[in-house]
Structure formats: C-alpha cells, structure tokens
Design a protein around this motif. Structure first.
Motif, PDB file in Angstrom:
ATOM      1  N   LEU A  30       0.715  -1.264  -0.046  1.00 18.41           N
ATOM      2  CA  LEU A  30       0.102   0.012   0.180  1.00 18.41           C
ATOM      3  C   LEU A  30       1.036   1.237   0.001  1.00 18.41           C
ATOM      4  O   LEU A  30       1.349   1.134   0.504  1.00 18.41           O
ATOM      5  CB  LEU A  30      -1.211  -0.036   1.376  1.00 18.41           C
ATOM      6  CG  LEU A  30      -1.905  -0.910   1.352  1.00 18.41           C
ATOM      7  CD1 LEU A  30      -2.542  -0.852   3.174  1.00 18.41           C
ATOM      8  CD2 LEU A  30      -3.070  -1.025   0.509  1.00 18.41           C
ATOM      9  N   SER A  31       0.289   2.333  -1.188  1.00 17.68           N
ATOM     10  CA  SER A  31       1.298   3.667  -0.549  1.00 17.68           C
ATOM     11  C   SER A  31       0.618   3.806   0.893  1.00 17.68           C
ATOM     12  O   SER A  31      -0.238   3.898   1.524  1.00 17.68           O
ATOM     13  CB  SER A  31       0.586   4.221  -1.962  1.00 17.68           C
ATOM     14  OG  SER A  31      -0.541   5.274  -1.589  1.00 17.68           O
ATOM     15  N   LYS A  36      -2.883   5.984   4.794  1.00 20.85           N
ATOM     16  CA  LYS A  36      -3.382   7.010   5.951  1.00 20.85           C
ATOM     17  C   LYS A  36      -4.856   7.258   5.781  1.00 20.85           C
ATOM     18  O   LYS A  36      -5.892   7.374   6.714  1.00 20.85           O
ATOM     19  CB  LYS A  36      -2.570   8.132   5.310  1.00 20.85           C
ATOM     20  CG  LYS A  36      -2.698   9.981   6.084  1.00 20.85           C
ATOM     21  CD  LYS A  36      -2.052  10.120   5.775  1.00 20.85           C
ATOM     22  CE  LYS A  36      -2.320  12.490   5.298  1.00 20.85           C
ATOM     23  NZ  LYS A  36      -1.919  13.413   5.195  1.00 20.85           N
ATOM     24  N   ASP A  37      -5.516   6.990   4.279  1.00 21.49           N
ATOM     25  CA  ASP A  37      -7.106   7.191   3.669  1.00 21.49           C
ATOM     26  C   ASP A  37      -7.221   5.592   4.603  1.00 21.49           C
ATOM     27  O   ASP A  37      -8.271   6.312   5.485  1.00 21.49           O
ATOM     28  CB  ASP A  37      -6.772   6.840   2.379  1.00 21.49           C
ATOM     29  CG  ASP A  37      -7.919   7.075   2.045  1.00 21.49           C
ATOM     30  OD1 ASP A  37      -8.806   8.117   2.186  1.00 21.49           O
ATOM     31  OD2 ASP A  37      -8.693   6.625   0.799  1.00 21.49           O
ATOM     32  N   TYR A  38      -6.573   4.883   4.913  1.00 20.73           N
ATOM     33  CA  TYR A  38      -7.315   3.810   5.499  1.00 20.73           C
ATOM     34  C   TYR A  38      -7.550   4.229   6.411  1.00 20.73           C
ATOM     35  O   TYR A  38      -8.585   3.846   7.714  1.00 20.73           O
ATOM     36  CB  TYR A  38      -6.828   2.470   5.405  1.00 20.73           C
ATOM     37  CG  TYR A  38      -6.764   1.135   3.873  1.00 20.73           C
ATOM     38  CD1 TYR A  38      -8.337   0.720   3.498  1.00 20.73           C
ATOM     39  CD2 TYR A  38      -6.195   1.211   3.412  1.00 20.73           C
ATOM     40  CE1 TYR A  38      -8.551   0.629   2.542  1.00 20.73           C
ATOM     41  CE2 TYR A  38      -6.379   0.455   2.414  1.00 20.73           C
ATOM     42  CZ  TYR A  38      -7.602   0.251   1.920  1.00 20.73           C
ATOM     43  OH  TYR A  38      -7.850  -0.865   0.730  1.00 20.73           O
ATOM     44  N   SER A  66      -7.367   8.428  13.583  1.00 16.49           N
ATOM     45  CA  SER A  66      -7.566  10.058  13.859  1.00 16.49           C
ATOM     46  C   SER A  66      -9.221  10.129  14.569  1.00 16.49           C
ATOM     47  O   SER A  66      -9.839  11.052  15.005  1.00 16.49           O
ATOM     48  CB  SER A  66      -7.198  10.770  12.962  1.00 16.49           C
ATOM     49  OG  SER A  66      -8.242  10.268  11.695  1.00 16.49           O
ATOM     50  N   ASP A  67      -9.801   8.660  13.866  1.00 19.94           N
ATOM     51  CA  ASP A  67     -10.908   9.227  14.241  1.00 19.94           C
ATOM     52  C   ASP A  67     -11.575   7.570  15.455  1.00 19.94           C
ATOM     53  O   ASP A  67     -12.307   6.995  15.304  1.00 19.94           O
ATOM     54  CB  ASP A  67     -12.126   8.323  13.536  1.00 19.94           C
ATOM     55  CG  ASP A  67     -13.841   9.013  13.451  1.00 19.94           C
ATOM     56  OD1 ASP A  67     -14.329   9.811  15.015  1.00 19.94           O
ATOM     57  OD2 ASP A  67     -14.734   8.181  12.570  1.00 19.94           O
ATOM     58  N   ILE A  68     -11.000   7.984  16.903  1.00 20.13           N
ATOM     59  CA  ILE A  68     -11.335   7.238  17.629  1.00 20.13           C
ATOM     60  C   ILE A  68     -12.414   7.471  18.892  1.00 20.13           C
ATOM     61  O   ILE A  68     -12.249   9.072  19.286  1.00 20.13           O
ATOM     62  CB  ILE A  68     -10.230   7.304  18.923  1.00 20.13           C
ATOM     63  CG1 ILE A  68      -8.872   6.772  17.493  1.00 20.13           C
ATOM     64  CG2 ILE A  68      -9.934   6.569  19.548  1.00 20.13           C
ATOM     65  CD1 ILE A  68      -7.518   7.158  17.974  1.00 20.13           C
ATOM     66  N   ALA A 293      -7.576  -2.640   9.959  1.00 21.98           N
ATOM     67  CA  ALA A 293      -7.864  -1.203   9.127  1.00 21.98           C
ATOM     68  C   ALA A 293      -7.952  -1.329   7.836  1.00 21.98           C
ATOM     69  O   ALA A 293      -8.581  -0.780   6.944  1.00 21.98           O
ATOM     70  CB  ALA A 293      -7.313   0.064   9.684  1.00 21.98           C
ATOM     71  N   MET A 294      -6.844  -1.814   6.993  1.00 18.74           N
ATOM     72  CA  MET A 294      -6.205  -1.816   6.033  1.00 18.74           C
ATOM     73  C   MET A 294      -5.679  -3.571   5.323  1.00 18.74           C
ATOM     74  O   MET A 294      -5.450  -3.618   4.337  1.00 18.74           O
ATOM     75  CB  MET A 294      -4.262  -1.855   6.574  1.00 18.74           C
ATOM     76  CG  MET A 294      -3.910  -0.961   6.674  1.00 18.74           C
ATOM     77  SD  MET A 294      -2.060  -0.130   6.320  1.00 18.74           S
ATOM     78  CE  MET A 294      -1.586  -0.646   8.196  1.00 18.74           C
ATOM     79  N   ASN A 295      -6.857  -3.752   5.378  1.00 23.20           N
ATOM     80  CA  ASN A 295      -7.324  -5.124   4.783  1.00 23.20           C
ATOM     81  C   ASN A 295      -6.532  -6.296   4.665  1.00 23.20           C
ATOM     82  O   ASN A 295      -6.534  -7.159   3.617  1.00 23.20           O
ATOM     83  CB  ASN A 295      -8.082  -4.931   3.558  1.00 23.20           C
ATOM     84  CG  ASN A 295      -8.952  -3.671   3.266  1.00 23.20           C
ATOM     85  OD1 ASN A 295      -9.788  -4.057   4.619  1.00 23.20           O
ATOM     86  ND2 ASN A 295      -9.034  -3.080   2.492  1.00 23.20           N
TER      87      ASN A 295
END
Ligand SMILES: [Zn+2]
Length: 417
Positions: A30-31, A36-38, A66-68, A293-295
């Motif tokens: 993953l880039s 970050k997006d994930y 970031s959404d905790i 989160a990153m599959n």
C-alpha cells in the motif's frame, strides 16, 4: 500482497474471503496515501479507559488512527496512577474517558478522541452500529460477554464489527480477534476463562455460614445503592461500604471473622495488573486493529502471553462452538431430580464451565420465577422444579451479561434423580 479489500464502512469482503486468509501473510503493498486514507476513515471504539484503555488510545493515536471514541463509566482514583499514565494526581475524581481523550487530543495533532461517560450496556444499538472496529480493554468478564453478544447480534443483521479483546493479569495476558459469526466468539470459549469462585446463590441469600458468604452478600447488593456500579476494590469507600454491610450480616448470623483484609481479598479476587503487561497486550490489539483497518490478515484468533518464566507467546486458533449460547443454538437440555429445588438447578447452571452464568434469572411461561432483583421470587429457590414447572418444561434463562433480546432455552425433564 494483500488480496483482501474492504469497503469504507463494512468489513464484509474480509468475511467472504476469510477461509483464504491464511494465504495472505505477506506485507501490504500500500502507498502511504492509501494507508493514511484507510486509517483516517476507520471509526474505532475503545471500551474502557483504564490500564489497557490508556495504552490502546496511545497506540491508536500514534499509529495514525484519527477517529477514535472511548467509553468508560469510571472516575480516576489515585490508585490508578501507577499504570493509567494519561492521568495525573490533579485528575483524581474526574471521569477517565474525558481526561484520557483530552490528553490524547492535546498530545497528538490531527487526532480526535471523543469521550463517552457511561455504562456500555446503556448505549443504544444504533450507536454501536457506527463503528468499524471495537477494542475492549475491560477488566471484567461480564462486560466482555455483553459486548461480544451485542456484536454477534449485530452481525446477524449483516453489520460486522470485529472485536479485539485484550486482558491482563499480573505477568499474564491475552489478546484475541473476534469476527462475529465467522470466528469463535468470546462465549464459544468460556472454558478458557477460569471460573470465579462462586457460592451457591441460596447460601448467600439466606444461609451464610462463613465470613466470605457475608462479603459476597455485600458485593451482590452493592450496585443497588450505587447507581448500578459494581464494587471496586481500588476504592477505599467501596471496600468500607462492603465491610460494614458484611459485618452487619455476620452479626445477624453469628459469624465471626469479617474484617478489612478478608473483605478486600474477596472483592479483589484478582491479580493486580502490571503496567508493562498492559502495554504488551494493548500493543497487540493495536497491531490487529491496524491490520484489520488495512484489510490485511489478522491473528487467528487467540493469543496467550505468559511472561512468568521467560516469554511464551502462543497463538491458538479457536473453533466456533455450535452450542454457544451467543452465536450457536442457545438451547440446552437438563435432567432434573424429583426433589431438586430451583436453587439447585440455578447453582448447576452457574457451575457449568461452558455456560458460566453469574446471576441467572429464570422465566417460565412469561413469568419471573427467579430474579435476584425481585425479592418475591426468592422463596421459589427452596421449591422443587417439579412443583414449579411440572415434568417437562422449557425455561427461559438470561443473565446480566446477555443483551435484552438474548436468552438461553433450558429444557428440563424431571425424573427420579
Ligand atoms: Zn459463540
């Protein structure tokens, strides 16, 4: 390269491919932008802002989530400070979730931790539905069981929310990944949970014989006068309250030996948590959250950490239990003796290692037959099952850790014992 892709809000594709998951052991290709997006789009709930919760919040925030969101009903006590490092002496008496959230928000830029003060059991189902991953940093089995059952129920309605459960006790710890309805749930493996020493309910309620019975009585009645809160051995006033009630009770039944030390021992009945073990276990949970989160693939399914004699980390694949009271059939059959009382039957259910019911309430034909909160049902404990239910009956049994719409069907057949 990871082959598992998940949607923004749902984890369904993971589940569809779970049987192939073992193939995906390589690193994600993953880039940084993708990662970050994930991480920024995953909404994570941390249950508990205590020893594990503080560590988990730190790990999540520093990893890029970031959404905790964090929920805890407790307030900060001085005795927490040796391990709950997001709190200081000045925070004593304030609510854990709010102080923890404020600390992380201050410390880590771009992270938003939203605190909730309250009991997880009081939160509406719709609230749980909004999360992508739940991390449980709880200190008691009952809350874990409730949370597990709630997430399994949601999965039945196609809302799959993985639960990462951490636990620690002294130099021992455990972490596990529960993908509701796809992997063994918490309840499937109750046999791994050491049963608490429990005393027969009728003994505590009506026939105490030893000092510990009196303390248990006090613990049992503690929530009634404390807004439903359970007694906390870390709080001096909680211990004092139990000591007073237990001594009163002991006097009534001419029992000697209820003192402060015994009371504290019965209340705690646990090995104290170590900050270092908490941090190991919390880190494992955060790593699993990152992978989910990153599959990527995830740990299957249960990891036991034993730090007492060198480090031994043992992952175990847990099997789903078809008779699990949460994700399985939820029905059991019992042979009952002709003289067997309801009190006996309840004690048998409590002693069953796979069920591990704590304070079951029994409903028959829509009526409460026993419920410790309903004093008028107490005399039924002494009555025989035969007189209460007849020869064949189906009872509905539930417990505090089971969500409202969930129960266990107990079929009984009365015969000569
Ligand atoms: Zn299960």
């Amino acid at each position: 390269m990871s082959q598992i892709h998940i949607q923004q809000k749902r984890f369904d594709p993971i589940y569809k491919q779970i049987e192939h998951a073992s193939k995906y052991t390589e690193e994600a290709d993953l880039s940084p932008e993708e990662i970050k997006d994930y991480l920024h789009t995953r909404k994570i709930l941390v249950v508990g802002a205590g020893g594990l919760g503080c560590e988990v919040l730190k790990g999540l925030a520093l990893s890029g989530f970031s959404d905790i969101h964090v929920i805890d009903l407790d307030t900060i006590d001085i005795s927490n400070l040796n391990r709950q490092f997001l709190f200081t002496q000045e925070d004593a008496g304030k609510t854990k979730s709010e102080v923890a959230a404020a600390f992380v928000n201050r410390r880590v830029k771009g992270v938003k931790v939203v605190p909730y003060v309250g009991n997880i059991m009081d939160q509406p189902l719709d609230w749980y539905k909004t999360f992508d991953i739940v991390i449980a940093g709880l200190d008691n089995v009952e809350a874990r069981r409730w949370l597990n059952a709630t997430l399994v129920n949601l999965a039945r309605n196609d809302i799959m929310i993985p639960m990462l459960d951490g636990g620690s006790e002294g130099l021992f710890g455990q972490a596990r990944v529960i993908i509701p309805q796809m992997t063994a749930c918490y309840e499937c493996t109750m046999w791994t949970v050491t049963p608490e020493v429990t005393f027969p309910v009728c003994t505590i309620a009506s026939n105490p014989r030893i000092p510990a019975h009196c303390v248990q009585y006090a613990i049992m009645h503690f929530p009634e006068s404390h807004d439903g809160r359970k007694c906390d051995g870390d709080r001096d006033d909680d211990v004092d309250w139990c000591l007073n009630v237990a001594q009163e009770r002991a006097k009534q039944f001419n029992i000697e030996g209820v003192d402060y030390k015994l009371t504290l021992g019965v209340i705690k009945n646990v090995i104290p948590a170590l900050a270092s073990t908490n941090s190991i276990i919390a880190a494992l949970c955060v790593n699993e959250a990152l992978k989910l989160a990153m599959n990527l693939t995830f740990m299957k399914h249960y990891l036991r950490y034993s730090g007492s004699e060198g480090i031994n980390v043992q992952p175990l694949e847990m099997e789903m239990n078809p008779d699990c009271i949460v994700c399985g059939g939820a029905e059991i059959s019992l042979d009952v003796g002709e003289d067997e009382t309801l009190g006996n039957l309840i004690d048998r259910l409590k002693q069953d290692e796979t069920l591990q019911l704590k304070n079951p309430f029994v409903i028959f034909n829509g009526n409460a037959v026993y419920n410790s909160k309903l004093p008028f049902t107490e005399p039924n404990l002494e009555k025989t099952c035969l007189s209460l239910f007849g020869k064949h009956a189906e009872l509905t049994v539930s417990d505090k850790f089971m969500p409202d719409d969930q129960f266990l069907r107990v079929k009984i057949k009365v015969g000569p014992g």
